[in-house]
Design a protein around this motif. Structure first.
Motif, short mmCIF file in Angstrom:
data_model
loop_
_atom_site.label_atom_id
_atom_site.label_comp_id
_atom_site.label_asym_id
_atom_site.label_seq_id
_atom_site.Cartn_x
_atom_site.Cartn_y
_atom_site.Cartn_z
N UNK A 16 0.96 -1.10 0.09
CA UNK A 16 -0.08 0.15 -0.03
C UNK A 16 0.98 1.10 0.07
N UNK A 17 2.05 1.28 0.66
CA UNK A 17 2.82 2.52 0.82
C UNK A 17 3.45 2.55 -0.33
N UNK A 18 4.04 1.49 -1.14
CA UNK A 18 4.80 1.83 -2.41
C UNK A 18 3.73 1.67 -3.57
N UNK A 19 2.53 1.50 -3.58
CA UNK A 19 1.54 1.40 -4.62
C UNK A 19 0.46 2.43 -4.38
N UNK A 20 0.37 3.46 -3.71
CA UNK A 20 -0.60 4.10 -2.99
C UNK A 20 -1.39 4.98 -4.15
N UNK A 369 -4.06 12.90 12.22
CA UNK A 369 -4.12 13.50 11.04
C UNK A 369 -3.48 12.61 9.77
N UNK A 370 -4.34 12.60 8.76
CA UNK A 370 -4.02 11.61 7.70
C UNK A 370 -4.16 12.28 6.25
N UNK A 371 -4.42 13.44 6.24
CA UNK A 371 -4.77 14.02 4.63
C UNK A 371 -3.65 14.40 3.88
N UNK A 372 -2.57 14.21 4.53
CA UNK A 372 -1.20 14.52 3.60
C UNK A 372 -0.50 13.04 3.44
N UNK A 373 -0.95 12.16 3.10
CA UNK A 373 -0.32 11.00 2.85
C UNK A 373 0.30 10.89 1.57
N UNK A 374 1.34 10.57 1.23
CA UNK A 374 2.05 10.55 0.09
C UNK A 374 2.72 9.15 -0.12
N UNK A 375 2.93 8.74 -1.45
CA UNK A 375 3.49 7.37 -1.75
C UNK A 375 4.91 7.45 -1.22
N UNK A 376 5.46 6.08 -0.99
CA UNK A 376 6.65 5.77 -0.61
C UNK A 376 7.11 6.71 0.80
N UNK A 377 6.14 7.28 1.18
CA UNK A 377 6.33 7.61 2.85
C UNK A 377 6.22 6.66 3.96
N UNK A 378 7.44 5.81 4.12
CA UNK A 378 7.36 4.75 4.72
C UNK A 378 6.90 4.90 6.06
N UNK A 379 7.10 6.23 6.81
CA UNK A 379 6.53 6.58 8.35
C UNK A 379 5.02 6.63 8.22
N UNK A 380 4.23 6.77 7.00
CA UNK A 380 3.01 6.74 6.73
C UNK A 380 2.13 5.49 6.62
N UNK A 381 2.93 4.41 6.55
CA UNK A 381 2.24 3.09 6.02
C UNK A 381 1.12 2.81 6.66
N UNK A 382 0.96 2.74 7.91
CA UNK A 382 -0.31 2.31 8.67
C UNK A 382 -1.38 3.38 8.40
N UNK A 383 -1.14 4.65 8.36
CA UNK A 383 -2.24 5.45 7.99
C UNK A 383 -2.54 5.27 6.67
N UNK A 384 -1.85 5.02 5.72
CA UNK A 384 -2.04 4.59 4.21
C UNK A 384 -2.98 3.22 4.18
#
Length: 406
Positions: A16-20, A369-384
């Motif tokens: 999910x993180x890398x194919x967001x 806060x989750x509105x600024x998730x970006x692809x390849x942001x490993x620290x946001x994997x769970x939120x993604x």
């Protein structure tokens, strides 16, 4: 397409993180022709081996628990959604619940109104419930956080909605209609979203999770994911009367059947199919516990909000939460506008265990806060992942609405 099947949570997180971008593009495509609810919220559990939505709210409360950054993102999407309904819309009515003594709900109404106002609209909170206006044509209330909240009477005049004397361009329904509002919805020409035809007087959790299962199978097939990573297993039982004990033996047998599938020792959630506000829920580990319910327990499962009588239940695999917040068991709720995951909070409860229903007395909330998730942001994997699960659940809700509108 993936070269190998995604079979573990860790693989799913990385995927999910890398194919967001690809994943969201596919969900956008699948929802593009569906009547997506203007807003919704999804309760999500994460265990050691899976993620699963455990409830989908079509008329969400709790916007007061969304962080300010995400509320800005919500305002932008509300503007897009409202303009798509009526390009020259200026006046928006929010149709609230009638429990005006719930001061935290008034906090929610204040923040929801402010968010839509910041999208560039005039916002009026207006209710068709005559009982609220016995003493005055408007209510002047103060919320838990000391926000002023005014509610005026909603009227239908010549098939159009008016908030007091002001004509409404678009109405946003925030009443789950456990008890149906007495309005001629089908003849009203003012756009009303989400549709008033799918309140809890008609909606069933059983139907939602059946649609969710179809969505998951589609999504899992597209991206080669084990579908059991994305949902709780469930079954259902109808024609139950907890008061007279009719159907209780069959319910106990269904509980034992599901335990045989998911494994001994797992908790099973038995939920009223029309239950809301955390009502009509019990957690068991055997069918025997159903047979041994005392009168008080049966009464809790028999009648819910606005005295709605529960006659059908969903029997759902309990997802033991692996999330902790301040050493309390916790779960995530994601807020969506226009089917896009834009905000959320974490619900924790010191008085409950990791296998219990956390939406109960003792619950506390942490903005998330989750509105600024970006692809390849490993620290946001769970939120993604939470964001995608919530979108899949809302895709299922759009299928519910499509069926209700046929």
């Amino acid at each position: 397409m993936n070269s190998e099947m995604i079979k573990t949570k860790e693989m799913l997180d990385a995927f999910v993180c890398h194919r967001w971008n690809d994943i969201n593009k596919y969900i956008d495509q699948m929802m593009s022709t569906l009547p997506t609810p203007i807003y919704s919220s999804v309760d999500i559990r994460e265990s050691l081996d899976k993620y699963a939505p455990v409830d989908h709210n079509m008329y969400p409360a709790g916007f007061n628990n969304v962080c300010s950054l995400d509320l800005e993102a919500c305002a932008k999407e509300f503007k897009t959604q409202i303009k798509a309904l009526k390009s020259d819309a200026q006046t928006i009515a929010i149709i609230p619940e009638s429990h005006t003594k719930n001061l935290f709900y008034l906090d929610h109404l204040a923040i929801l109104s402010k968010t839509i106002r910041e999208a560039g609209f005039t916002v009026i909170i207006a209710s068709p419930d005559q009982a609220l206006f016995q003493e005055s044509p408007k209510l002047a209330l103060v919320s838990q956080s000391q926000y002023d909240v005014e509610i005026v009477q909603l009227k239908e005049v010549n098939n159009e909605l008016f908030a007091g004397e002001t004509k409404v361009d678009v109405a946003i329904l925030n009443n789950d209609q456990s008890s149906p509002l007495q309005m001629p919805w089908k003849s009203i020409t003012t756009p009303i979203v989400p549709t008033p035809l799918i309140g809890w007087f008609a909606r069933q959790k059983i139907k939602h999770f059946s649609f969710y299962n179809k969505v998951v199978l589609n999504f899992a097939d597209k991206f080669q994911i084990d579908p059991l990573l994305l949902e709780a297993q469930f079954s259902s039982k109808e024609n139950i009367d907890f008061s007279s004990k009719e159907g209780v033996e069959e319910l106990a047998a269904e509980v034992d059947k599901l335990i045989a599938k998911v494994g001994e020792g797992k908790s099973i959630f038995v939920k009223a199919s029309q239950g809301t506000y955390g009502m009509g829920i019990m957690v068991v580990k055997s069918g025997k516990e159903i047979l041994e319910m005392n009168r008080r327990e049966r009464n809790k499962m028999d009648v819910g909000k606005n005295k709605i009588k529960f006659t059908s239940v969903i029997i759902q695999e309990g997802i033991e939460t692996a999330i902790r917040y301040d050493d309390m068991p916790a779960e995530v709720t994601i807020y969506l506008v226009g089917g896009k995951s834009l905000g959320g909070f974490m619900r924790a409860n010191q008085e409950r265990s990791s296998t219990d229903n956390l939406n109960a007395k003792g619950a506390v909330f942490r903005k998330y806060c989750i509105s600024e998730i970006k692809q390849n942001n490993d620290y946001q994997c769970k939120e993604a992942v939470y964001s995608i699960i919530a979108r899949l659940s809302t895709w299922a809700a759009a299928l519910e609405i499509e069926e209700a509108l046929k």
